[in-house]
Write a protein that holds these residues in place. Sequence first.
Motif, mmCIF file in Angstrom:
data_model
loop_
_atom_site.group_PDB
_atom_site.id
_atom_site.type_symbol
_atom_site.label_atom_id
_atom_site.label_comp_id
_atom_site.label_asym_id
_atom_site.label_seq_id
_atom_site.Cartn_x
_atom_site.Cartn_y
_atom_site.Cartn_z
ATOM 1 N N UNK A 296 0.279 6.587 10.121
ATOM 2 C CA UNK A 296 -0.808 6.919 9.190
ATOM 3 C C UNK A 296 -1.428 5.653 8.611
ATOM 4 N N UNK A 297 -0.634 4.610 8.404
ATOM 5 C CA UNK A 297 -1.168 3.330 7.919
ATOM 6 C C UNK A 297 -2.027 2.678 8.999
ATOM 7 N N UNK A 298 -1.540 2.693 10.225
ATOM 8 C CA UNK A 298 -2.312 2.122 11.328
ATOM 9 C C UNK A 298 -3.648 2.843 11.459
ATOM 10 N N UNK A 299 -3.644 4.153 11.335
ATOM 11 C CA UNK A 299 -4.891 4.926 11.424
ATOM 12 C C UNK A 299 -5.847 4.556 10.282
ATOM 13 N N UNK A 300 -5.324 4.423 9.067
ATOM 14 C CA UNK A 300 -6.162 4.035 7.927
ATOM 15 C C UNK A 300 -6.817 2.682 8.167
ATOM 16 N N UNK A 301 -6.030 1.698 8.565
ATOM 17 C CA UNK A 301 -6.573 0.354 8.741
ATOM 18 C C UNK A 301 -7.596 0.321 9.869
ATOM 19 N N UNK B 167 -5.899 -9.854 5.669
ATOM 20 C CA UNK B 167 -4.927 -9.664 6.733
ATOM 21 C C UNK B 167 -3.816 -8.783 6.195
ATOM 22 N N UNK B 168 -3.045 -8.196 7.089
ATOM 23 C CA UNK B 168 -1.921 -7.370 6.667
ATOM 24 C C UNK B 168 -0.980 -7.136 7.820
ATOM 25 N N UNK B 169 0.218 -6.724 7.452
ATOM 26 C CA UNK B 169 1.230 -6.317 8.420
ATOM 27 C C UNK B 169 1.670 -4.909 8.061
ATOM 28 N N UNK B 170 1.870 -4.106 9.088
ATOM 29 C CA UNK B 170 2.457 -2.783 8.901
ATOM 30 C C UNK B 170 3.402 -2.529 10.063
ATOM 31 N N UNK B 171 4.179 -1.479 9.946
ATOM 32 C CA UNK B 171 5.151 -1.173 10.984
ATOM 33 C C UNK B 171 4.651 -0.125 11.956
ATOM 34 N N UNK B 172 5.133 -0.205 13.168
ATOM 35 C CA UNK B 172 4.768 0.784 14.179
ATOM 36 C C UNK B 172 5.245 2.178 13.790
ATOM 37 N N UNK C 38 -0.413 13.274 -3.317
ATOM 38 C CA UNK C 38 -1.801 12.814 -3.420
ATOM 39 C C UNK C 38 -2.386 12.395 -2.076
ATOM 40 N N UNK C 39 -1.627 12.559 -1.012
ATOM 41 C CA UNK C 39 -2.110 12.152 0.303
ATOM 42 C C UNK C 39 -3.198 13.100 0.801
ATOM 43 N N UNK C 40 -3.997 12.570 1.693
ATOM 44 C CA UNK C 40 -5.113 13.308 2.314
ATOM 45 C C UNK C 40 -6.217 13.646 1.304
ATOM 46 N N UNK C 41 -6.334 12.802 0.277
ATOM 47 C CA UNK C 41 -7.382 12.970 -0.726
ATOM 48 C C UNK C 41 -8.275 11.730 -0.810
ATOM 49 N N UNK D 5 0.852 -1.194 0.000
ATOM 50 C CA UNK D 5 0.000 0.000 0.000
ATOM 51 C C UNK D 5 0.889 1.245 0.000
ATOM 52 N N UNK D 6 0.595 2.174 -0.927
ATOM 53 C CA UNK D 6 1.389 3.402 -1.014
ATOM 54 C C UNK D 6 0.593 4.479 -1.726
ATOM 55 N N UNK D 7 0.736 5.701 -1.237
ATOM 56 C CA UNK D 7 0.176 6.890 -1.889
ATOM 57 C C UNK D 7 1.301 7.913 -2.011
ATOM 58 N N UNK D 8 1.508 8.415 -3.216
ATOM 59 C CA UNK D 8 2.539 9.451 -3.413
ATOM 60 C C UNK D 8 2.223 10.656 -2.523
#
Length: 152
Positions: free
Chosen positions: A118-123, A109-114, A83-86, A77-80
Amino acid sequence: MEIHLLFCTTDHPDFVALIRELDRDLAVRDGLEHSFYQQFNKPDPKMEAVVVYGDGQPAACGALRDFDPDSTEVKRMYVRPEYRRKGLAVHVLGALEDRARTKGRKRCILETGLRQPEAIALYTKSGYVRIPNYGPYAGVDNSCCFEKRLSE
């Protein structure tokens, strides 16, 4: 902004370009741990990717990898930055979840880093709940894993 989604393979040039940017960002965030994570994020012909275009430009991406007969793993998962916050990450995640549903999967399921708050908030906002770290992430302090049960 006009948004267009393209499902593709992981060798699509726009997906490859976005992943290079993601890997540069993660190398900074993860520091010395980056090589550990990178081994689990290599392009895989079994993965299905999505690229989101904003006004015709590649802006965001994500991918799915089958994990087991009931589960699909969300990857890459990635957003340039421009383009973030859109809401593009929500589009990517929604498209991946829809694709998992059409494949008959019951959960993502997914893994992300601490170091990716912003990824944790999205999920979390998208209905994912924290689960024990699975597979290669078990026992890894910087990793946090999530799942979302998919409704039919």
